[in-house]
Design a protein around this motif. Structure first.
Motif, mmCIF file in Angstrom:
data_model
loop_
_atom_site.group_PDB
_atom_site.id
_atom_site.type_symbol
_atom_site.label_atom_id
_atom_site.label_comp_id
_atom_site.label_asym_id
_atom_site.label_seq_id
_atom_site.Cartn_x
_atom_site.Cartn_y
_atom_site.Cartn_z
ATOM 1 N N LEU A 107 12.716 -10.781 -51.423
ATOM 2 C CA LEU A 107 12.751 -11.676 -52.580
ATOM 3 C C LEU A 107 11.582 -11.391 -53.517
ATOM 4 O O LEU A 107 11.695 -11.524 -54.728
ATOM 5 C CB LEU A 107 12.745 -13.138 -52.133
ATOM 6 C CG LEU A 107 14.007 -13.599 -51.417
ATOM 7 C CD1 LEU A 107 13.970 -15.104 -51.226
ATOM 8 C CD2 LEU A 107 15.260 -13.214 -52.175
ATOM 9 N N LEU A 108 10.461 -10.992 -52.935
ATOM 10 C CA LEU A 108 9.284 -10.665 -53.745
ATOM 11 C C LEU A 108 9.604 -9.526 -54.698
ATOM 12 O O LEU A 108 9.143 -9.491 -55.834
ATOM 13 C CB LEU A 108 8.138 -10.270 -52.802
ATOM 14 C CG LEU A 108 6.780 -10.000 -53.410
ATOM 15 C CD1 LEU A 108 6.231 -11.272 -54.035
ATOM 16 C CD2 LEU A 108 5.819 -9.504 -52.334
ATOM 17 N N ASN A 109 10.415 -8.573 -54.234
ATOM 18 C CA ASN A 109 10.775 -7.425 -55.057
ATOM 19 C C ASN A 109 12.173 -7.568 -55.655
ATOM 20 O O ASN A 109 12.810 -6.584 -56.005
ATOM 21 C CB ASN A 109 10.721 -6.149 -54.207
ATOM 22 C CG ASN A 109 9.334 -5.961 -53.625
ATOM 23 O OD1 ASN A 109 8.351 -6.145 -54.326
ATOM 24 N ND2 ASN A 109 9.261 -5.637 -52.339
ATOM 25 N N SER A 110 12.621 -8.792 -55.744
ATOM 26 C CA SER A 110 13.973 -9.018 -56.257
ATOM 27 C C SER A 110 14.109 -8.511 -57.681
ATOM 28 O O SER A 110 13.157 -8.524 -58.465
ATOM 29 C CB SER A 110 14.271 -10.517 -56.209
ATOM 30 O OG SER A 110 15.346 -10.825 -57.030
ATOM 31 N N ASN A 150 15.819 -9.990 -59.745
ATOM 32 C CA ASN A 150 15.973 -11.183 -60.554
ATOM 33 C C ASN A 150 14.605 -11.806 -60.879
ATOM 34 O O ASN A 150 13.870 -12.211 -59.988
ATOM 35 C CB ASN A 150 16.833 -12.179 -59.767
ATOM 36 C CG ASN A 150 17.248 -13.329 -60.625
ATOM 37 O OD1 ASN A 150 16.437 -13.884 -61.354
ATOM 38 N ND2 ASN A 150 18.516 -13.670 -60.547
ATOM 39 N N ALA A 151 14.296 -11.903 -62.164
ATOM 40 C CA ALA A 151 12.979 -12.392 -62.568
ATOM 41 C C ALA A 151 12.766 -13.839 -62.143
ATOM 42 O O ALA A 151 11.664 -14.231 -61.777
ATOM 43 C CB ALA A 151 12.831 -12.269 -64.081
ATOM 44 N N TRP A 152 13.836 -14.627 -62.163
ATOM 45 C CA TRP A 152 13.697 -16.041 -61.817
ATOM 46 C C TRP A 152 13.305 -16.200 -60.346
ATOM 47 O O TRP A 152 12.475 -17.026 -59.992
ATOM 48 C CB TRP A 152 15.008 -16.764 -62.114
ATOM 49 C CG TRP A 152 14.982 -18.189 -61.713
ATOM 50 C CD1 TRP A 152 14.406 -19.209 -62.395
ATOM 51 C CD2 TRP A 152 15.535 -18.749 -60.521
ATOM 52 N NE1 TRP A 152 14.564 -20.369 -61.710
ATOM 53 C CE2 TRP A 152 15.264 -20.117 -60.556
ATOM 54 C CE3 TRP A 152 16.239 -18.213 -59.434
ATOM 55 C CZ2 TRP A 152 15.663 -20.968 -59.550
ATOM 56 C CZ3 TRP A 152 16.631 -19.069 -58.442
ATOM 57 C CH2 TRP A 152 16.354 -20.428 -58.501
ATOM 58 N N VAL A 153 13.921 -15.380 -59.492
ATOM 59 C CA VAL A 153 13.578 -15.437 -58.073
ATOM 60 C C VAL A 153 12.129 -15.012 -57.881
ATOM 61 O O VAL A 153 11.368 -15.649 -57.145
ATOM 62 C CB VAL A 153 14.528 -14.557 -57.239
ATOM 63 C CG1 VAL A 153 14.050 -14.448 -55.801
ATOM 64 C CG2 VAL A 153 15.943 -15.116 -57.277
ATOM 65 N N ARG A 154 11.738 -13.921 -58.572
ATOM 66 C CA ARG A 154 10.353 -13.434 -58.431
ATOM 67 C C ARG A 154 9.354 -14.480 -58.883
ATOM 68 O O ARG A 154 8.243 -14.568 -58.368
ATOM 69 C CB ARG A 154 10.172 -12.150 -59.248
ATOM 70 C CG ARG A 154 10.726 -10.899 -58.593
ATOM 71 C CD ARG A 154 10.074 -9.647 -59.155
ATOM 72 N NE ARG A 154 10.059 -9.602 -60.606
ATOM 73 C CZ ARG A 154 11.051 -9.098 -61.360
ATOM 74 N NH1 ARG A 154 12.134 -8.617 -60.788
ATOM 75 N NH2 ARG A 154 10.966 -9.097 -62.676
ATOM 76 N N SER A 155 9.779 -15.322 -59.865
ATOM 77 C CA SER A 155 8.828 -16.289 -60.427
ATOM 78 C C SER A 155 8.296 -17.255 -59.362
ATOM 79 O O SER A 155 7.219 -17.824 -59.506
ATOM 80 C CB SER A 155 9.466 -17.057 -61.577
ATOM 81 O OG SER A 155 10.465 -17.911 -61.069
ATOM 82 N N PHE A 156 9.050 -17.442 -58.277
ATOM 83 C CA PHE A 156 8.562 -18.318 -57.209
ATOM 84 C C PHE A 156 7.325 -17.741 -56.523
ATOM 85 O O PHE A 156 6.535 -18.457 -55.933
ATOM 86 C CB PHE A 156 9.639 -18.519 -56.146
ATOM 87 C CG PHE A 156 10.633 -19.563 -56.500
ATOM 88 C CD1 PHE A 156 10.336 -20.908 -56.295
ATOM 89 C CD2 PHE A 156 11.842 -19.224 -57.056
ATOM 90 C CE1 PHE A 156 11.242 -21.880 -56.640
ATOM 91 C CE2 PHE A 156 12.757 -20.194 -57.397
ATOM 92 C CZ PHE A 156 12.453 -21.527 -57.195
ATOM 93 N N PHE A 157 7.188 -16.412 -56.602
ATOM 94 C CA PHE A 157 6.144 -15.762 -55.805
ATOM 95 C C PHE A 157 4.889 -15.469 -56.614
ATOM 96 O O PHE A 157 4.015 -14.754 -56.167
ATOM 97 C CB PHE A 157 6.702 -14.476 -55.184
ATOM 98 C CG PHE A 157 7.837 -14.732 -54.252
ATOM 99 C CD1 PHE A 157 7.614 -14.901 -52.897
ATOM 100 C CD2 PHE A 157 9.129 -14.843 -54.724
ATOM 101 C CE1 PHE A 157 8.661 -15.162 -52.028
ATOM 102 C CE2 PHE A 157 10.177 -15.109 -53.863
ATOM 103 C CZ PHE A 157 9.944 -15.269 -52.518
ATOM 104 N N GLU A 158 4.873 -15.963 -57.869
ATOM 105 C CA GLU A 158 3.720 -15.636 -58.704
ATOM 106 C C GLU A 158 2.627 -16.676 -58.578
ATOM 107 O O GLU A 158 2.890 -17.805 -58.230
ATOM 108 C CB GLU A 158 4.154 -15.504 -60.169
ATOM 109 C CG GLU A 158 4.728 -14.116 -60.417
ATOM 110 C CD GLU A 158 5.738 -14.114 -61.575
ATOM 111 O OE1 GLU A 158 5.778 -15.096 -62.334
ATOM 112 O OE2 GLU A 158 6.484 -13.133 -61.675
#
Ligand SMILES: Nc1ncnc2c1ncn2[C@@H]1O[C@H](COP(=O)(O)OP(=O)(O)OP(=O)(O)O)[C@@H](O)[C@H]1O
Ligand SMILES: [Mg+2]
Lengths: 299, 259
Positions: B246-249, B251-259
């Motif tokens: 998911l970190l390397n997804s 999808n930008a929205w999914v990645r936004s959780f990991f920022e």
């Protein structure tokens, strides 16, 4: 007419099917509309007037009461918790009941004296006061104090347990919170109020005795002989029986309001407040019914 | 609208060999006009530790409350430990509930009881009530697991936030649940205590051999505890995969959780 209904049910069935079959998340929005349409149909029979709300509330209280009677006879019995609650309730109201009882006995005696003296019937004073205390004033005043002290306490306690999810926590751990919290408190209130009333009556009579002796001189013996002679079995029994109903009402209303409170901090205050108001109201209503029944039986 | 992406279906295959513990199919739940869960489909296997991510108010808490039975589902199928919830009677449901531990977002500690009282309460209400020595043993064990042995006679109001979480955890563990549901176990704690709680979750997972669902906004906690992460959006599972996936997804929205 019938056709229309069957058409509609067909439609709803179709909707259902479509819902279940659509596997795609992208359909979510479309589905919402369908669900919404169904929901609006359901909402057509939602309450809007205060009268509707009143009847719904009555129905809910009735269900709550039925649930109490269903659960109270089923094991497991929370004996320890019931005793603990009884003790706390009695202990909490004892000082207040004692002071009020004494003052009422005293004041009633002082205020009745001139009237009786005017009629030349001063010797009836102890009997008069005793009858009114034991029949009416003792039970009602004690029940009102109990509603104010214990009813509001139960309401606030259960409501705050509800807000902080302690009731949910009990459910999750496999405990029946209705049994542990509600049944025990209603039982305790039903058992404790009659005891408190008997205590209040005795303290009230003591107050009356003091009142009699402020002017004039009545010996203890004379005072109590007069009282005992003036009291019938028919005075005592209904007066005691109705106090069980008073206690039940206070416990029930407090629990109902607390257990079903709105989640939120205001919910706690509201529960406590409305518990006192409705419990007091119930006390008067029950008192009225009790008077009717007693006079019917006696005639 | 995020298109659903299933990035990982093979990664936790080893775990998926095991039996299915929780299965949800087309689960729906609404409060009036508030459609919280719209179409939840998920399968959780024995021994897994699944983290659920999602924006505040998307219905994560509602989801696990449906699992434990605090909320009833409106529609769909919910199967727990092989039993379809909708077919169970009240007593059977209660029995099933005891196999599920639930750590409340707010702790939900019994504030009129001491720490010990909080732990005794669920034990005393078991159908087979343990003897006093057994009870002492269980309480000591639970307290030492979460590192609270010294606070046995304090009341919850005297405890710090982290200690309250630990007590909540101990109270849940004492019934030896097969499934643990954690609702934001690390929220409101400092990073160090958060990490301790995350490690505690892992320890519990190992020592008690539980299957876990963890709701969290704390990415560090997710990284430490998750075999698999599910992201929820608009009442449905929007993405699923391991932490790195998911970190390397894409999808930008999914990645936004990991920022
Ligand atoms: N008992 C209830 N009655 C009515 N609405 C509810 C109830 N419980 C939850 N909701 C609604 O469901 C929605 C989702 O709530 P939920 O508590 O599951 O959010 P969440 O994803 O856990 O958010 P957070 O991360 O902030 O805890 C919210 O809009 C909330 O208002
Ligand atoms: Mg939540």
């Amino acid at each position: 007419m019938e056709k229309r209904i069957s058409n509609k049910s067909q439609e709803i069935q179709n909707l259902n099917k479509k819902d279940v079959e659509s596997p795609n998340h992208a359909d979510a929005n479309k589905k919402d509309k369908i669900v919404e349409r169904r929901q609006t149909a359901r909402e057509a029979d939602k309450p809007d007037t205060t009268l509707d709300k009143f009847f719904i509330e009555v129905a809910l209280v009735t269900l709550f009461t039925l649930r109490f009677f269903k659960e109270v006879f089923r094991p497991r019995f929370e004996v320890n918790e019931t005793l603990k609650q009884s003790f706390l309730m009695g202990y909490a109201s004892l000082p207040l009941v004692a002071i009020t009882g004494f003052i009422i006995g005293l004041v009633l005696t002082i205020q009745t004296r001139p009237t009786l003296a005017g009629l030349g019937a001063e010797s009836w004073l102890p009997a008069m006061v005793a009858v009114s205390i034991i029949r009416e004033i003792g039970p009602v005043i004690t029940a009102l104090i109990f509603a104010g002290k214990v009813g509001s306490g139960i309401g606030a306690e259960l409501a705050s347990m509800n807000v902080t999810q302690q009731i949910d926590a009990m459910k999750v751990s496999g405990t029946n919170p209705f049994k542990f919290l509600v049944v025990t408190r209603i039982l305790a209130a039903t058992l404790m109020l009659p005891l408190l009333v008997i205590f209040a009556d005795m303290v009230g009579l003591l107050g009356s005795f003091v009142g009699c002796n402020l002017e004039g001189n009545v010996s203890t013996q004379l005072f109590f002989v007069q009282i005992i002679e003036s009291l019938d079995f028919e005075d005592l029994v209904p007066a005691v029986i109705k106090t069980f109903f008073f206690g039940f009402a206070v416990g029930l209303v407090g629990c109902y309001k607390g257990y079903n409170s709105d989640k939120g901090t205001e919910g706690v205050g509201q529960a406590a407040n409305s518990a006192v108001v409705f419990a007091s109201l119930m006390v008067f209503v029950i008192d009225m019914i009790a008077v009717q029944i007693t006079s019917m039986l006696q005639s | 609208m995020v298109t659903p992406e299933i990035t990982n279906q093979n990664k936790s295959d080893a775990l998926k060999e095991g039996s299915v513990v929780i299965e949800m199919k087309h689960v729906r739940k609404s409060f009036g006009k508030n459609y919280v869960l719209r179409d939840i489909n998920l399968v959780i296997h024995k021994g897994e530790s699944v983290v659920i991510l999602g924006k505040s108010g998307t219905g994560k808490s509602v989801l696990i409350k449906c699992i434990v039975g605090l909320n009833d589902i409106d529609d769909g199928t919910l199967i727990i430990l092989g039993q379809d919830i909708s077919e169970l009677k009240r007593d059977a449901r209660n029995e099933l509930r005891k196999k599920i531990g639930f750590l409340f977002q707010s702790g939900a500690l019994y504030d009129s009881m001491t720490v010990r009282g909080n732990l005794e309460f669920p034990l005393k209400r078991q159908a087979k009530r343990p003897s006093q020595t057994e009870m002492d043993h269980l309480i000591q064990e639970a307290l030492s697991q979460v590192g609270l042995s010294a606070a046995e006679n304090q009341t919850p109001s005297e405890l710090s936030g982290g200690m309250r979480k630990r007590l909540g955890l101990a109270r849940t563990l004492i019934l030896k649940p097969e499934i643990m549901l954690y609702d934001e176990p690390t929220t409101g704690l400092d990073p160090i205590t958060s990490k301790e709680i995350s490690k505690l979750i892992l320890k519990v997972q190992k020592n008690y051999d539980t299957t876990s669902i963890i709701i969290t906004h704390d990415i560090e906690c997710a990284r430490l505890t998750a075999n698999r992460i599910i992201v929820i959006q608009h009442g449905a599972c929007a993405a699923e995969g391991s932490y790195t996936e998911l970190l390397n997804s894409k999808n930008a929205w999914v990645r936004s959780f990991f920022e």
